[in-house]
Structures are given as structure tokens and as C-alpha cells.
Design a protein around this motif. Structure first.
Motif, PDB file in Angstrom:
ATOM      1  N   CYS A 167       0.840  -1.198   0.000  1.00 23.27           N
ATOM      2  CA  CYS A 167       0.000   0.000   0.000  1.00 23.27           C
ATOM      3  C   CYS A 167       0.879   1.254   0.000  1.00 23.27           C
ATOM      4  N   GLY A 168       1.926   1.238   0.814  1.00 24.61           N
ATOM      5  CA  GLY A 168       2.870   2.353   0.824  1.00 24.61           C
ATOM      6  C   GLY A 168       3.539   2.527  -0.525  1.00 24.61           C
ATOM      7  N   PHE A 210      11.141  10.060  -3.710  1.00 23.56           N
ATOM      8  CA  PHE A 210      10.165   9.172  -4.343  1.00 23.56           C
ATOM      9  C   PHE A 210      10.826   7.866  -4.775  1.00 23.56           C
ATOM     10  N   GLY A 211      11.980   7.981  -5.433  1.00 28.86           N
ATOM     11  CA  GLY A 211      12.681   6.786  -5.893  1.00 28.86           C
ATOM     12  C   GLY A 211      13.118   5.881  -4.755  1.00 28.86           C
ATOM     13  N   LEU A 212      13.678   6.492  -3.709  1.00 29.44           N
ATOM     14  CA  LEU A 212      14.148   5.699  -2.571  1.00 29.44           C
ATOM     15  C   LEU A 212      12.983   5.033  -1.843  1.00 29.44           C
ATOM     16  N   ALA A 213      11.876   5.765  -1.683  1.00 27.68           N
ATOM     17  CA  ALA A 213      10.710   5.202  -0.988  1.00 27.68           C
ATOM     18  C   ALA A 213      10.104   4.042  -1.774  1.00 27.68           C
ATOM     19  N   VAL A 214      10.040   4.178  -3.099  1.00 24.65           N
ATOM     20  CA  VAL A 214       9.529   3.094  -3.947  1.00 24.65           C
ATOM     21  C   VAL A 214      10.413   1.858  -3.804  1.00 24.65           C
ATOM     22  N   ALA A 215      11.735   2.063  -3.836  1.00 23.02           N
ATOM     23  CA  ALA A 215      12.667   0.938  -3.743  1.00 23.02           C
ATOM     24  C   ALA A 215      12.574   0.247  -2.380  1.00 23.02           C
ATOM     25  N   VAL A 216      12.527   1.028  -1.302  1.00 26.32           N
ATOM     26  CA  VAL A 216      12.495   0.459   0.048  1.00 26.32           C
ATOM     27  C   VAL A 216      11.210  -0.330   0.282  1.00 26.32           C
ATOM     28  N   THR A 217      10.063   0.261  -0.084  1.00 28.24           N
ATOM     29  CA  THR A 217       8.790  -0.421   0.176  1.00 28.24           C
ATOM     30  C   THR A 217       8.651  -1.689  -0.658  1.00 28.24           C
ATOM     31  N   PHE A 218       9.083  -1.656  -1.916  1.00 28.94           N
ATOM     32  CA  PHE A 218       8.911  -2.842  -2.758  1.00 28.94           C
ATOM     33  C   PHE A 218       9.908  -3.933  -2.401  1.00 28.94           C
TER      34      PHE A 218
END
Length: 287
Positions: free
Chosen positions: A75-76, A144-152
């Protein structure tokens, strides 16, 4: 191979799909994505007779807790992705998906106590340098890029814990069910606040919102089908189709700015990806 390519092509088209859902904002799109994904998954389970597996997952406390954590992470990931697309940061989102495989490798080291091979260390070093170059040159951390990578990457790690116990469709259904009450609550709030777009923008908009369910579930199911049938090294190479499509979409279709620092950073990322692919192919051949 066709299933895997289909999954990554569909994921690569999502920025364009989400961009035509305006004037709906990121939170409304996310809420509808969850609800219609749940409906679509339940329909597929009804057609395939998969409710027994769903019941097993829902009644096993440990599995349910793990999938609930996976639901929060995915979801994040969806929310950050939507916020990035709707704010014109598709290129930065693509950076996150280029970094994601490298972050997954690091999680394997720190959480699963795996050992890195020399080329993996080189790839991770190049990726770290790329983030530094983009941050310094662009004057801002690519959140945005770092958050996408960490959550996935976190989502992949959690799903790995229950992969042998729960099928792809049952697992996705449980995750969607966990999130659905919050999603329905948000949709209700948009109507109370007078900001809902679902029923006020014409039949075309309604159809596009309804299709968020298949658009969410089908790539995951195609990916699951491919991952069980082709070598892991092939999956590793295919995964770069999605961020490449997103990068090209951001630059050439949405006109996002590419400074010299961004080009330099992405150049380092692409070299890191090539190093990682080389390592995967060499390992597969040795096996």
C-alpha cells in the motif's frame, strides 16, 4: 517468457494509465485500486475454486499477520508511486525500480545472512554513487525513488516468507481484503467532503476506475506464472523493462527535465544494472 514480458510491460504502462485518471487525486485512486483489486481477485477465486486456499490463509494467524505486513508495504509502495506520477516525478520513480533489485540483495545480506559476490558489491557501490550524484547535482534527495525501492524490496522480503504456503492469487486477495476497510472509509470520506470524482466525471472515468482491479492483479498473476517456469536470471533481466519504460515515459512523453547530474546518475545506475545482470548470467551458467 511471454507472461513475464507481459507483466513488466503492463507495469511500465501504469504511469500513463494513472495520469488519465485526473482529476482524481492519488488517495482516491489508491482507495479504488484496493477495492476493485479485491473484487477482481474474489471473482478469479470463484472461477478457479480457490476459496479453500483463501480460507486457510485467513485462519492461519502467522500467515495472516505476515500478509497484513505485506499489505501495508505494498500500500505504501502504491501510494508513493501514485504521488510521484501525479506530481510529475516519473523519472524519479523509475530510479527507484532500477535500485530495487540491489536493495533486495542488501536485505538478503542483513536479514537472511546471505553473502555478496564481488560483482554484486560493485553494482551496489555504483548504485550508491548514482544516488549521491543525483542528490548533489539536483539539489534534493530523490525521496520518491528511494521510498519506492524500500517499500517494494521490503514487500518482496515479506512475501518470500510465505511464498511456499500461499499462492499468488490467494496472497494478493488477503492483502487486498486487509486494506479494503480503510479504502472504503476513504471513498466514503471523499463523498462526504464533496471531492469524489468516481461518479461525477462520466462513464469513461468510471470504467477506468473499475479497471484498476485487473490492472493491479493481472501483472502480478502473469509475473507469478513466469517466475515458476523460467530461470531466475531471465526474470532478473526482464525486471528492467518496467523502469526503462517509465524513464522513457517521463522524459519523452511527460517532458520531465533531465539535468547533466541526472544523466550522470542514471548512467551509473545503468552500468550497475549491467554488472548485476552479468553476475546473474555467470552464476546461472555455473549452475
Amino acid at each position: 517468457m511471454l507472461s513475464g514480458m507481459g507483466a513488466y510491460l503492463l507495469w511500465g504502462l501504469l504511469p500513463l494509465y494513472f495520469s488519465v485518471l485526473a482529476p482524481a487525486d492519488s488517495f482516491e485512486i489508491l482507495a479504488h485500486r484496493i477495492v476493485w483489486c479485491t473484487v477482481f481477485c474474489l471473482l478469479l477465486l470463484a472461477l478457479t475454486g480457490g476459496f479453500r486456499a483463501l480460507r486457510t490463509a485467513l485462519t492461519d494467524g502467522k500467515v495472516l499477520g505476515t500478509l497484513a505486513l505485506a499489505a501495508v508495504l505494498v500500500c505504501g509502495n502504491w501510494l508513493v508511486f501514485l504521488l510521484g506520477v501525479m506530481s510529475g516525478n516519473v523519472v524519479e520513480i523509475s530510479l527507484g525500480y532500477y535500485i530495487n533489485p540491489l536493495l533486495s540483495i542488501l536485505l538478503g545480506v542483513f536479514v537472511l545472512r546471505e553473502r555478496l559476490r564481488p560483482l554484486q558489491w560493485v553494482a551496489i557501490g555504483l548504485a550508491a554513487a548514482a544516488v549521491v550524484v543525483i542528490t548533489v547535482g539536483y539539489g534534493a534527495v530523490p525521496w520518491f525513488g528511494l521510498a519506492v525501492a524500500v517499500t517494494f524490496a521490503g514487500y518482496g522480503l515479506v512475501k518470500n516468507r510465505v511464498g511456499a504456503k500461499v499462492g499468488a492469487l490467494s496472497g494478493l486477495t488477503v492483502e487486498s481484503i486487509v486494506l479494503t476497510p480503510l479504502a472504503l472509509g476513504w471513498i466514503g470520506w471523499t463523498y462526504l467532503a464533496g471531492t469524489a470524482t468516481f461518479s461525477g466525471e462520466g462513464s469513461g472515468h468510471v470504467l477506468l476506475m473499475l479497471l484498476l482491479g485487473p490492472a493491479t492483479a493481472l501483472p502480478l498473476l502473469l509475473f507469478g506464472s513466469a517466475a515458476r517456469r523460467i530461470p531466475l536470471s531471465w526474470v532478473g533481466m526482464l525486471q528492467y523493462v518496467t523502469p526503462t519504460m517509465q524513464f522513457l515515459t517521463g522524459v519523452f512523453l511527460m517532458g520531465e527535465e533531465m539535468s547533466a547530474a541526472r544523466w550522470a546518475g542514471f548512467g551509473l545506475i545503468w552500468v550497475a544494472c549491467l554488472v548485476l545482470i552479468t553476475d546473474m548470467v555467470r552464476r546461472a551458467r555455473r549452475r
